[in-house]
Design a protein around this motif. Structure first.
Motif, PDB file in Angstrom:
ATOM      1  N   ARG A  59      55.999  41.394  -4.790  1.00 46.39           N
ATOM      2  CA  ARG A  59      55.307  40.203  -5.303  1.00 46.39           C
ATOM      3  C   ARG A  59      56.238  39.231  -6.034  1.00 46.39           C
ATOM      4  NH1 ARG A  59      51.163  44.338  -7.775  1.00 46.39           N
ATOM      5  NH2 ARG A  59      50.549  45.299  -5.838  1.00 46.39           N
ATOM      6  N   CYS A  60      57.311  38.872  -5.360  1.00 42.07           N
ATOM      7  CA  CYS A  60      58.313  37.976  -5.947  1.00 42.07           C
ATOM      8  C   CYS A  60      58.297  36.633  -5.225  1.00 42.07           C
ATOM      9  CB  CYS A  60      59.694  38.630  -5.854  1.00 42.07           C
ATOM     10  SG  CYS A  60      61.031  37.596  -6.486  1.00 42.07           S
ATOM     11  N   ASP A  61      57.667  35.631  -5.843  1.00 40.71           N
ATOM     12  CA  ASP A  61      57.575  34.296  -5.238  1.00 40.71           C
ATOM     13  C   ASP A  61      58.943  33.705  -4.903  1.00 40.71           C
ATOM     14  OD1 ASP A  61      54.794  34.231  -5.472  1.00 40.71           O
ATOM     15  OD2 ASP A  61      54.857  33.217  -7.409  1.00 40.71           O
ATOM     16  N   GLY A  62      59.860  33.778  -5.864  1.00 43.41           N
ATOM     17  CA  GLY A  62      61.186  33.209  -5.643  1.00 43.41           C
ATOM     18  C   GLY A  62      61.911  33.909  -4.508  1.00 43.41           C
ATOM     19  N   CYS A  63      61.743  35.226  -4.437  1.00 38.41           N
ATOM     20  CA  CYS A  63      62.371  36.001  -3.356  1.00 38.41           C
ATOM     21  C   CYS A  63      61.782  35.605  -2.010  1.00 38.41           C
ATOM     22  CB  CYS A  63      62.179  37.492  -3.595  1.00 38.41           C
ATOM     23  SG  CYS A  63      62.829  38.094  -5.158  1.00 38.41           S
ATOM     24  N   ILE A  64      60.478  35.353  -1.980  1.00 36.49           N
ATOM     25  CA  ILE A  64      59.834  34.906  -0.742  1.00 36.49           C
ATOM     26  C   ILE A  64      60.445  33.576  -0.307  1.00 36.49           C
ATOM     27  CG2 ILE A  64      57.665  34.044   0.247  1.00 36.49           C
ATOM     28  CD1 ILE A  64      56.257  36.291  -1.442  1.00 36.49           C
ATOM     29  N   SER A  65      60.601  32.645  -1.246  1.00 36.38           N
ATOM     30  CA  SER A  65      61.219  31.352  -0.920  1.00 36.38           C
ATOM     31  C   SER A  65      62.598  31.554  -0.304  1.00 36.38           C
ATOM     32  CB  SER A  65      61.356  30.483  -2.176  1.00 36.38           C
ATOM     33  OG  SER A  65      60.116  30.110  -2.687  1.00 36.38           O
ATOM     34  N   PHE A  66      63.426  32.354  -0.965  1.00 34.28           N
ATOM     35  CA  PHE A  66      64.793  32.550  -0.487  1.00 34.28           C
ATOM     36  C   PHE A  66      64.838  33.248   0.858  1.00 34.28           C
ATOM     37  CE2 PHE A  66      66.392  31.298  -4.548  1.00 34.28           C
ATOM     38  CZ  PHE A  66      67.647  30.799  -4.245  1.00 34.28           C
ATOM     39  N   HIS A  67      64.075  34.317   1.021  1.00 36.25           N
ATOM     40  CA  HIS A  67      64.243  35.115   2.225  1.00 36.25           C
ATOM     41  C   HIS A  67      63.532  34.510   3.436  1.00 36.25           C
ATOM     42  CE1 HIS A  67      66.774  37.881   0.214  1.00 36.25           C
ATOM     43  NE2 HIS A  67      65.874  38.048  -0.740  1.00 36.25           N
ATOM     44  N   VAL A  68      62.471  33.730   3.240  1.00 39.73           N
ATOM     45  CA  VAL A  68      61.931  32.966   4.374  1.00 39.73           C
ATOM     46  C   VAL A  68      62.973  31.929   4.797  1.00 39.73           C
ATOM     47  CG1 VAL A  68      60.195  31.277   5.103  1.00 39.73           C
ATOM     48  CG2 VAL A  68      59.476  33.348   3.915  1.00 39.73           C
ATOM     49  N   HIS A  69      63.510  31.205   3.837  1.00 36.92           N
ATOM     50  CA  HIS A  69      64.544  30.204   4.134  1.00 36.92           C
ATOM     51  C   HIS A  69      65.706  30.833   4.888  1.00 36.92           C
ATOM     52  CE1 HIS A  69      68.283  28.017   3.233  1.00 36.92           C
ATOM     53  NE2 HIS A  69      67.526  26.928   3.333  1.00 36.92           N
ATOM     54  N   ASP A  70      66.237  31.937   4.336  1.00 39.05           N
ATOM     55  CA  ASP A  70      67.430  32.536   4.921  1.00 39.05           C
ATOM     56  C   ASP A  70      67.131  33.231   6.252  1.00 39.05           C
ATOM     57  OD1 ASP A  70      68.769  31.492   2.775  1.00 39.05           O
ATOM     58  OD2 ASP A  70      69.128  33.413   1.787  1.00 39.05           O
ATOM     59  N   ALA A  71      65.928  33.772   6.416  1.00 36.64           N
ATOM     60  CA  ALA A  71      65.555  34.369   7.705  1.00 36.64           C
ATOM     61  C   ALA A  71      65.504  33.285   8.784  1.00 36.64           C
ATOM     62  CB  ALA A  71      64.216  35.104   7.607  1.00 36.64           C
ATOM     63  N   LEU A  72      64.911  32.141   8.452  1.00 35.06           N
ATOM     64  CA  LEU A  72      64.882  31.028   9.407  1.00 35.06           C
ATOM     65  C   LEU A  72      66.296  30.557   9.725  1.00 35.06           C
ATOM     66  CD1 LEU A  72      61.865  28.965   8.042  1.00 35.06           C
ATOM     67  CD2 LEU A  72      62.005  30.077  10.293  1.00 35.06           C
ATOM     68  N   LYS A  73      67.107  30.411   8.698  1.00 40.50           N
ATOM     69  CA  LYS A  73      68.497  29.989   8.885  1.00 40.50           C
ATOM     70  C   LYS A  73      69.253  30.985   9.765  1.00 40.50           C
ATOM     71  CE  LYS A  73      72.483  28.650   6.092  1.00 40.50           C
ATOM     72  NZ  LYS A  73      73.035  28.648   4.744  1.00 40.50           N
ATOM     73  N   GLY A  74      68.877  32.261   9.653  1.00 39.81           N
ATOM     74  CA  GLY A  74      69.508  33.300  10.456  1.00 39.81           C
ATOM     75  C   GLY A  74      68.957  33.414  11.867  1.00 39.81           C
ATOM     76  N   GLY A  75      67.968  32.573  12.197  1.00 40.81           N
ATOM     77  CA  GLY A  75      67.441  32.553  13.556  1.00 40.81           C
ATOM     78  C   GLY A  75      66.113  33.258  13.754  1.00 40.81           C
ATOM     79  N   ALA A  76      65.457  33.678  12.674  1.00 40.07           N
ATOM     80  CA  ALA A  76      64.168  34.357  12.820  1.00 40.07           C
ATOM     81  C   ALA A  76      63.112  33.389  13.353  1.00 40.07           C
ATOM     82  CB  ALA A  76      63.708  34.934  11.486  1.00 40.07           C
ATOM     83  N   SER A  77      62.248  33.915  14.185  1.00 33.58           N
ATOM     84  CA  SER A  77      61.151  33.110  14.729  1.00 33.58           C
ATOM     85  C   SER A  77      59.910  33.263  13.842  1.00 33.58           C
ATOM     86  CB  SER A  77      60.812  33.578  16.142  1.00 33.58           C
ATOM     87  OG  SER A  77      60.243  34.886  16.104  1.00 33.58           O
ATOM     88  N   LYS A  78      58.956  32.390  14.070  1.00 33.42           N
ATOM     89  CA  LYS A  78      57.670  32.481  13.382  1.00 33.42           C
ATOM     90  C   LYS A  78      57.028  33.840  13.641  1.00 33.42           C
ATOM     91  CE  LYS A  78      53.170  30.200  13.098  1.00 33.42           C
ATOM     92  NZ  LYS A  78      52.367  29.059  13.527  1.00 33.42           N
ATOM     93  N   GLU A  79      57.132  34.302  14.864  1.00 33.72           N
ATOM     94  CA  GLU A  79      56.532  35.592  15.234  1.00 33.72           C
ATOM     95  C   GLU A  79      57.214  36.757  14.513  1.00 33.72           C
ATOM     96  OE1 GLU A  79      55.577  32.465  18.010  1.00 33.72           O
ATOM     97  OE2 GLU A  79      57.561  33.217  17.447  1.00 33.72           O
ATOM     98  N   GLU A  80      58.530  36.690  14.380  1.00 35.46           N
ATOM     99  CA  GLU A  80      59.251  37.752  13.666  1.00 35.46           C
ATOM    100  C   GLU A  80      58.874  37.770  12.187  1.00 35.46           C
ATOM    101  OE1 GLU A  80      63.377  38.279  16.139  1.00 35.46           O
ATOM    102  OE2 GLU A  80      63.109  36.407  15.024  1.00 35.46           O
TER     103      GLU A  80
END
Length: 115
Positions: A59-80
């Motif tokens: 339940r870490c809002d800031g972590c969610i912000s960072f890791h969604v950002h970085d997952a997208l930057k790393g090539g993650a898809s919406k489905e992933e």
């Protein structure tokens, strides 16, 4: 609804300030982050998705912000990202549903910003 891209930017500013106050700690944390996320047996995208799943369950809002950002930057898809949310819900129950929604909101907002 939170503005996750703005939250991401604000956290970066404050992490820089924290780095000025505690340079050794933040340099160490930065080195740990880089070493952990670097490609190894798992690629960086997969590691970011794991981190996102953990962020949701703890339940870490800031972590969610960072890791969604970085997952997208790393090539993650919406489905992933959606499947990562589903695993987090499995492991974290009802509260992870709420934070999973936040992860999907962050995904939508970062995609709208062109990431």
């Amino acid at each position: 609804m939170k503005d996750f891209p703005a939250h991401f930017e604000e956290l970066n500013v404050w992490m820089d300030k924290l780095g000025l106050a505690m340079p050794a700690v933040m340099q160490g944390f930065g080195a740990l982050h880089q070493a952990t996320i670097a490609k190894g047996a798992l690629d960086s995208k997969t590691k970011e998705l794991i981190a996102l799943g953990i962020a949701i369950t703890v339940r870490c809002d800031g972590c969610i912000s960072f890791h969604v950002h970085d997952a997208l930057k790393g090539g993650a898809s919406k489905e992933e990202i959606a499947e990562t949310v589903s695993v987090a819900i499995l492991m974290g129950g009802g509260p992870s549903v709420i934070y999973g929604i936040e992860a999907m909101q962050a995904l939508s907002q970062f995609q709208e910003k062109g990431l």
